[in-house]
Write a protein that holds these residues in place. Structure first.
Motif, PDB file in Angstrom:
ATOM      1  N   SER A   1      21.751   0.962  -6.807  1.00 12.43           N
ATOM      2  CA  SER A   1      22.531   0.456  -7.623  1.00 12.43           C
ATOM      3  C   SER A   1      23.877   0.217  -7.163  1.00 12.43           C
ATOM      4  N   VAL A   2      24.448  -0.986  -7.478  1.00 17.07           N
ATOM      5  CA  VAL A   2      25.798  -1.437  -6.764  1.00 17.07           C
ATOM      6  C   VAL A   2      26.540  -2.148  -7.712  1.00 17.07           C
ATOM      7  N   GLN A   3      27.913  -1.924  -7.731  1.00 14.02           N
ATOM      8  CA  GLN A   3      28.809  -2.339  -8.603  1.00 14.02           C
ATOM      9  C   GLN A   3      28.879  -3.875  -8.230  1.00 14.02           C
ATOM     10  N   GLU A   4      29.153  -4.745  -9.355  1.00 19.62           N
ATOM     11  CA  GLU A   4      29.234  -6.020  -9.015  1.00 19.62           C
ATOM     12  C   GLU A   4      30.522  -6.431  -8.220  1.00 19.62           C
ATOM     13  N   GLY A   5      30.586  -7.425  -7.144  1.00 16.66           N
ATOM     14  CA  GLY A   5      31.545  -7.539  -6.116  1.00 16.66           C
ATOM     15  C   GLY A   5      31.354  -6.767  -5.047  1.00 16.66           C
ATOM     16  N   ARG A   6      30.705  -5.691  -5.016  1.00 19.51           N
ATOM     17  CA  ARG A   6      30.572  -4.931  -3.824  1.00 19.51           C
ATOM     18  C   ARG A   6      29.426  -5.527  -2.971  1.00 19.51           C
ATOM     19  N   ILE A   7      29.140  -5.006  -1.813  1.00 23.10           N
ATOM     20  CA  ILE A   7      27.967  -5.224  -0.986  1.00 23.10           C
ATOM     21  C   ILE A   7      26.887  -4.508  -1.166  1.00 23.10           C
TER      22      ILE A   7
END
Lengths: 112, 113
Positions: A12-18
């Motif tokens: 799970s990754v936040q929008e805008g991150r890698i």
């Protein structure tokens, strides 16, 4: 014997991150590697590939890195977007054989 | 350009029954593949065709599975009789030149009860 391994079933990754998705392989005869992306109820779609003579291949937001000595490759997505949420499969080809060997997939969720 | 077409999309049958899946590859693609994808796994190759010839069927369970590709275009994969363990998604793919970019259809989800 799982020759292509994706040890992280989900990410799970936040929008805008890698987003970094990893893949390991055991067969030293593999010489071409591919990443496929799969949405629910659809077939996998080709995303990016790399030959074993290279260590990096870039296509827009997607970059694949290959470390032959470690038998490891990774897919970097920068910046991550909600539409990138899907299952990502790593696959490998051996020499003249035309058989793709797939990993078990990593489910990526990009959150707002 | 139309993609790889598969039918049916879903199939539920009782064990010991026969079942068939159909695939129409992308026009002009000479190589056709059938894969099976079990839940939580990646696709596994069952059979590969170059035009009409099955050039790799080493992973096809030949006691119950059969496939054909008449005229080097459409292909049919059959299971007879089906077993509970055959429940999976059956994917068809095609490629123009070599195995590097395979285009997949949406798959047929088979449930054997």
């Amino acid at each position: 014997d799982q020759q292509v391994k994706q040890n992280s079933p989900s990410l799970s990754v936040q929008e805008g991150r890698i987003s970094i998705l990893n893949c390991d392989y055991t067969n030293s005869m593999f010489d071409y590697f591919l990443w496929y992306k799969k949405y629910p109820a659809e077939g996998p779609t080709f995303l990016i590939s790399i030959s074993s003579i290279k260590d990096k291949n870039e296509d827009g937001r997607f970059t694949v890195f290959l470390n032959k000595s470690a038998k490891h490759l990774s897919l970097h997505i920068v910046p991550s977007q909600p539409g990138d949420s899907a299952v990502y499969f790593c696959a490998a080809l051996e020499g003249t054989a035309s058989k793709l060997t797939f990993g078990t997939g990593t489910r990526l969720q990009v959150t707002l | 350009e139309a993609g790889v077409v598969q039918s049916p999309r879903y199939k539920i049958i009782e064990k010991k029954q026969p079942v068939a899946f159909w695939c129409n590859p992308i026009s002009g693609h000479n190589t056709l593949y059938w894969y099976r994808q079990n839940l939580g796994q990646g696709p596994e190759l069952l059979i590969r065709y170059e035009n009409e010839e099955a050039v790799d069927d080493s992973q096809l369970p030949k006691d119950r599975f059969s496939a054909e590709r008449l005229k080097g275009v459409d292909s049919t994969l059959k299971i007879q009789p089906a077993e509970l363990g055959d429940s999976a998604v059956y994917l068809c793919a095609s490629s123009l030149v070599g195995p590097y970019e395979q285009y997949f259809g949406p798959g047929t989800r088979l449930t054997v009860t």
